[in-house]
Design a protein around this motif. Structure first.
Motif, PDB file in Angstrom:
ATOM      1  N   GLY A   1      45.673  90.451   3.902  1.00 12.21           N
ATOM      2  CA  GLY A   1      45.610  91.708   4.635  1.00 12.21           C
ATOM      3  C   GLY A   1      44.975  92.817   3.824  1.00 12.21           C
ATOM      4  N   ALA A   2      44.827  93.969   4.461  1.00  9.15           N
ATOM      5  CA  ALA A   2      44.210  95.112   3.810  1.00  9.15           C
ATOM      6  C   ALA A   2      45.016  95.532   2.586  1.00  9.15           C
ATOM      7  N   GLU A   3      44.316  96.035   1.582  1.00 12.02           N
ATOM      8  CA  GLU A   3      44.930  96.327   0.287  1.00 12.02           C
ATOM      9  C   GLU A   3      46.035  97.376   0.375  1.00 12.02           C
ATOM     10  N   ASP A   4      45.896  98.341   1.279  1.00 16.87           N
ATOM     11  CA  ASP A   4      46.843  99.456   1.345  1.00 16.87           C
ATOM     12  C   ASP A   4      47.980  99.230   2.331  1.00 16.87           C
ATOM     13  N   LYS A   5      48.151  97.991   2.808  1.00 21.96           N
ATOM     14  CA  LYS A   5      49.190  97.695   3.788  1.00 21.96           C
ATOM     15  C   LYS A   5      50.002  96.480   3.358  1.00 21.96           C
ATOM     16  N   ASP A   6      51.209  96.360   3.932  1.00 22.09           N
ATOM     17  CA  ASP A   6      51.985  95.154   3.687  1.00 22.09           C
ATOM     18  C   ASP A   6      51.218  93.952   4.238  1.00 22.09           C
ATOM     19  N   PRO A   7      51.216  92.818   3.529  1.00 22.55           N
ATOM     20  CA  PRO A   7      50.485  91.643   4.007  1.00 22.55           C
ATOM     21  C   PRO A   7      50.915  91.253   5.424  1.00 22.55           C
ATOM     22  N   SER A   8      49.967  90.677   6.156  1.00 16.80           N
ATOM     23  CA  SER A   8      50.251  90.264   7.536  1.00 16.80           C
ATOM     24  C   SER A   8      50.712  88.817   7.612  1.00 16.80           C
ATOM     25  N   ALA A   9      50.714  88.123   6.482  1.00 14.03           N
ATOM     26  CA  ALA A   9      51.089  86.716   6.464  1.00 14.03           C
ATOM     27  C   ALA A   9      51.446  86.322   5.037  1.00 14.03           C
ATOM     28  N   VAL A  10      51.901  85.088   4.892  1.00 21.49           N
ATOM     29  CA  VAL A  10      52.317  84.546   3.599  1.00 21.49           C
ATOM     30  C   VAL A  10      51.411  83.359   3.260  1.00 21.49           C
ATOM     31  N   PRO A  11      50.911  83.246   2.030  1.00 20.42           N
ATOM     32  CA  PRO A  11      50.055  82.110   1.675  1.00 20.42           C
ATOM     33  C   PRO A  11      50.792  80.779   1.812  1.00 20.42           C
ATOM     34  N   LEU A  12      50.082  79.793   2.361  1.00 19.11           N
ATOM     35  CA  LEU A  12      50.659  78.468   2.582  1.00 19.11           C
ATOM     36  C   LEU A  12      49.897  77.384   1.825  1.00 19.11           C
ATOM     37  N   TYR A  13      48.576  77.358   1.978  1.00 19.00           N
ATOM     38  CA  TYR A  13      47.713  76.428   1.251  1.00 19.00           C
ATOM     39  C   TYR A  13      46.563  77.244   0.659  1.00 19.00           C
ATOM     40  N   SER A  14      46.295  77.080  -0.615  1.00 19.09           N
ATOM     41  CA  SER A  14      45.173  77.776  -1.237  1.00 19.09           C
ATOM     42  C   SER A  14      44.021  76.803  -1.466  1.00 19.09           C
ATOM     43  N   LEU A  15      42.808  77.337  -1.315  1.00 19.84           N
ATOM     44  CA  LEU A  15      41.622  76.501  -1.383  1.00 19.84           C
ATOM     45  C   LEU A  15      40.449  77.270  -1.960  1.00 19.84           C
ATOM     46  N   SER A  16      39.472  76.537  -2.412  1.00 17.08           N
ATOM     47  CA  SER A  16      38.179  77.106  -2.756  1.00 17.08           C
ATOM     48  C   SER A  16      37.143  76.031  -2.434  1.00 17.08           C
ATOM     49  N   TYR A  17      35.897  76.386  -2.590  1.00 17.02           N
ATOM     50  CA  TYR A  17      34.833  75.407  -2.361  1.00 17.02           C
ATOM     51  C   TYR A  17      34.505  74.656  -3.643  1.00 17.02           C
ATOM     52  N   ALA A  18      34.059  73.418  -3.460  1.00 17.65           N
ATOM     53  CA  ALA A  18      33.536  72.598  -4.552  1.00 17.65           C
ATOM     54  C   ALA A  18      32.270  71.917  -4.060  1.00 17.65           C
ATOM     55  N   LEU A  19      31.485  71.422  -4.992  1.00 16.59           N
ATOM     56  CA  LEU A  19      30.342  70.570  -4.666  1.00 16.59           C
ATOM     57  C   LEU A  19      30.791  69.124  -4.833  1.00 16.59           C
ATOM     58  N   TYR A  20      30.853  68.386  -3.726  1.00 15.49           N
ATOM     59  CA  TYR A  20      31.193  66.975  -3.776  1.00 15.49           C
ATOM     60  C   TYR A  20      29.898  66.160  -3.822  1.00 15.49           C
ATOM     61  N   TYR A  21      29.878  65.134  -4.649  1.00 16.96           N
ATOM     62  CA  TYR A  21      28.653  64.344  -4.771  1.00 16.96           C
ATOM     63  C   TYR A  21      28.977  62.850  -4.800  1.00 16.96           C
ATOM     64  N   ASN A  22      28.057  62.067  -4.246  1.00 17.07           N
ATOM     65  CA  ASN A  22      28.198  60.620  -4.160  1.00 17.07           C
ATOM     66  C   ASN A  22      27.673  60.006  -5.465  1.00 17.07           C
ATOM     67  N   LYS A  23      28.556  59.391  -6.227  1.00 15.96           N
ATOM     68  CA  LYS A  23      28.185  58.899  -7.554  1.00 15.96           C
ATOM     69  C   LYS A  23      27.117  57.809  -7.497  1.00 15.96           C
ATOM     70  N   LYS A  24      27.220  56.915  -6.519  1.00 15.41           N
ATOM     71  CA  LYS A  24      26.238  55.825  -6.435  1.00 15.41           C
ATOM     72  C   LYS A  24      24.860  56.366  -6.061  1.00 15.41           C
ATOM     73  N   MET A  25      24.817  57.284  -5.115  1.00 14.94           N
ATOM     74  CA  MET A  25      23.529  57.834  -4.706  1.00 14.94           C
ATOM     75  C   MET A  25      22.887  58.602  -5.859  1.00 14.94           C
ATOM     76  N   PHE A  26      23.701  59.272  -6.655  1.00 13.88           N
ATOM     77  CA  PHE A  26      23.168  59.965  -7.831  1.00 13.88           C
ATOM     78  C   PHE A  26      22.600  58.946  -8.829  1.00 13.88           C
ATOM     79  N   ALA A  27      23.375  57.895  -9.095  1.00 11.88           N
ATOM     80  CA  ALA A  27      22.929  56.888 -10.065  1.00 11.88           C
ATOM     81  C   ALA A  27      21.648  56.212  -9.593  1.00 11.88           C
ATOM     82  N   ASP A  28      21.575  55.882  -8.311  1.00 15.61           N
ATOM     83  CA  ASP A  28      20.383  55.220  -7.767  1.00 15.61           C
ATOM     84  C   ASP A  28      19.147  56.104  -7.887  1.00 15.61           C
ATOM     85  N   ALA A  29      19.345  57.426  -7.847  1.00 10.61           N
ATOM     86  CA  ALA A  29      18.222  58.356  -7.950  1.00 10.61           C
ATOM     87  C   ALA A  29      17.952  58.765  -9.392  1.00 10.61           C
ATOM     88  N   GLY A  30      18.711  58.209 -10.336  1.00 13.62           N
ATOM     89  CA  GLY A  30      18.513  58.538 -11.741  1.00 13.62           C
ATOM     90  C   GLY A  30      19.054  59.888 -12.134  1.00 13.62           C
TER      91      GLY A  30
END
Length: 439
Positions: A141-170
Motif C-alpha cells: 500500500g501507499a507509504e503514508d497509510k496503513d497497509p491494505s494487506a499482509v504479505p503471503l508469498y514473496s517473489l522476484s524474477y529470475a532468468l531460467y535457462y535450459n542447460k542442454k540447449m545452452f550446452a548444445d549451442a556452446g
C-alpha cells in the motif's frame, strides 16, 4: 505477484476506485464479534493450474478448520480474472471474506476503501508487523497509510535457462547482461531458422509486459510516474525500455513471433518442451516439474542488466513481486478472518506453502528452512534482498498495467507482423496510453 501476471483487463479510473464500496462475504455469523462458522476465500492461481492449487491448499484449510472450527470455502481464481472479480465485488457487495491480491494492486485497491487497513491492532492480532520482511510490507500500500494487506508469498524474477540447449549451442554460462542474452539467443535461434528460440515472452500477458518494461525502465534511469504520481510514460528512458523489450522479437529475432499472442504460462510450456532456451519468470520450479522437467534440466540466474552486475546502488533487475492477503473491511467475519490470516502467515504454514510454490516466505522466521537456500529459490531471495524495486505504489497502478500493458501488446503484434519498431512508434503507443490515464 506469482504471478502478478495477466491481471488487469479492465481500465479503472481513480475516481471509480475512490467511490467503490466494500463487500460483505459469505459469513454464517451475525457480526464481527461472533465466532464465525465459515469464511469464503479467493485464492490466486499460484501453481501450474487450478487443480494443483486446490491440492496444495485443501489440506491446509482442513487443518485450520480442525484447529478453529471454521470452515473455509475455497475458490481459486485465475489471474486473468482476479482483478476484475475483485473490482466487481467492491461495487456489488458480493464477494469473499478473505482474498489474495497481487502486491502491485495494493495501492489501487487501498484507494477503494474496501479493504481492512492493517493498523497496529490488526497486525498484533496476527503476531505483529515485525515478523514480516520490511520490503514485503512496503509493497502492501501507499507509504503514508496503513497497509491494505499482509504479505503471503514473496517473489522476484529470475532468468531460467535450459542447460542442454545452452550446452548444445556452446554456451558455458547464463548471460549477465542484455547484450550477452541477445548474443546467446542468436546462437540458438539462428535468425529464426533453427526451429528453436532463445527467449520466451507473453505478449498477451499485460502484467508481465509491465514487469519487464518497469525493470528495463529502471535500468534506463526512468520511472513511469513522477514523485507526485503523475504518469511519465513518454520519457526517453521509458520509451527506450519498451523498445528494447520488443526489439528482442523484431530486431534481434530471439523470440518467436507467435509469442506476441501468448497468455499466462504459455512461455513456460514452450520452455519445458525445449522450444525456447530462456524465460524471464517468477518462481517456476513447480510448473517445470508438472511439465516433466527435472531440477537438473534447468538453471536459474539473476535477470540481466545493461552492464555490470545487479545489486543495490547498481542496477535493478526485478520488481518486488508477491502475493498479499487481504480482508474486506465490512465482512461479518472479522474475527475469523484475522484468525485465518494468522494461520496462513504462521511460520509453519509459511514454510509449507512457500516450499510448495517455490516462493520466498515474507515471514522472516520461516526463511530458516534449508529449502529456501536451494539454487533456484536462493536466486529469488537474493534478488529481493539486493536488487528488486517495488512498482509504483500509486492509486492508478492497476490502470497503468492495463493501458501500458495493452500498448506493449500492440507493439508485439506489430513486431510479429514484421513492422519496424521505432522510437517514434513506441512513443506514439505510450502517448496514447498516457492520454487514457487522464480521461
Amino acid at each position: 505477484m506469482r504471478r502478478i501476471r495477466a491481471a488487469a483487463a479492465v481500465v479503472v479510473t481513480v475516481s471509480t476506485l475512490a467511490g467503490a464500496t466494500a463487500c460483505g462475504g459469505g459469513s454464517e455469523a451475525g457480526g464481527s464479534n461472533e465466532s464465525p462458522k465459515t469464511l469464503t476465500y479467493w485464492a490466486s492461481n499460484q501453481g501450474p493450474n487450478i487443480p494443483a492449487d486446490k491440492k496444495i491448499l485443501t489440506p491446509e484449510l482442513q487443518k485450520f478448520e480442525k484447529q478453529t472450527g471454521i470452515k473455509v470455502k475455497l475458490e481459486v481464481v485465475p489471474w486473468a480474472d482476479l482483478l476484475k472479480r475483485i473490482l466487481a465485488a467492491t461495487t456489488s457487495g458480493q464477494g469473499p471474506d478473505v482474498l489474495n491480491i497481487g502486491n502491485t494492486w495494493s495501492a489501487s485497491l487501498q484507494a477503494t476503501g474496501a479493504l481492512l487497513p492493517w493498523d497496529k491492532k490488526n497486525f498484533d492480532a496476527i503476531g505483529g508487523r515485525d515478523r514480516f520482511v520490511d520490503a514485503a510490507v512496503a509493497s502492501a500500500g501507499a507509504e503514508d497509510k496503513d497497509p491494505s494487506a499482509v504479505p503471503l508469498y514473496s517473489l522476484s524474477y529470475a532468468l531460467y535457462y535450459n542447460k542442454k540447449m545452452f550446452a548444445d549451442a556452446g554456451i558455458s554460462k547464463p548471460p549477465a547482461t542484455w547484450d550477452e542474452l541477445v548474443a546467446d539467443g542468436r546462437k540458438i535461434s539462428k535468425n529464426g531458422t533453427s526451429g528453436k528460440w532463445g527467449l520466451g515472452a507473453e505478449g498477451g500477458n499485460l502484467s508481465n509486459n509491465i514487469h519487464q518494461a518497469f525493470v528495463l525502465a529502471k535500468q534506463h534511469g526512468a520511472d513511469f510516474f513522477d514523485a507526485s504520481g503523475k504518469p511519465t510514460f513518454t520519457s526517453p528512458g521509458a520509451v527506450a525500455a519498451v523498445k528494447q523489450y520488443v526489439d528482442f522479437m523484431g530486431k534481434d529475432k530471439i523470440i518467436a513471433p507467435g509469442n506476441a499472442e501468448y497468455a499466462q504460462n504459455q512461455s513456460l510450456s514452450d520452455f519445458s518442451k525445449g522450444k525456447t532456451a530462456m524465460v524471464l519468470w517468477q518462481a517456476a520450479a513447480s510448473t517445470f516439474a508438472s511439465q516433466g522437467m527435472k531440477p537438473e534440466d534447468w538453471g536459474a540466474a539473476p535477470v540481466p542488466v545493461q552492464s555490470g552486475t545487479p545489486g543495490q546502488g547498481k542496477q535493478v533487475d526485478s520488481m518486488v513481486a508477491g502475493i498479499n492477503m487481504a480482508v474486506f473491511k465490512n465482512t461479518k467475519n472479522t474475527k475469523g478472518a484475522l484468525q485465518f490470516v494468522k494461520f496462513m502467515t504462521s511460520t509453519d504454514e509459511q514454510q509449507i506453502l512457500n516450499k510448495a510454490y517455490g516462493s520466498v516466505p515474507p515471514v522472516t522466521a520461516a526463511q530458516s528452512d534449508p529449502a529456501f537456500n536451494s539454487p533456484g529459490v536462493k536466486v529469488l531471495k537474493d534478488t529481493l534482498t539486493n536488487s528488486a524495486a517495488p512498482l509504483p505504489q500509486v492509486a492508478s497502478e492497476s490502470q497503468f498495467e492495463t493501458t501500458v500493458g495493452t500498448a506493449i501488446k500492440g507493439l508485439w503484434a506489430d513486431a510479429a507482423a514484421g513492422k519496424a519498431i521505432t522510437t517514434e512508434s513506441v512513443k506514439a503507443a505510450l502517448t496514447k496510453a498516457q492520454q487514457q490515464m487522464t480521461q
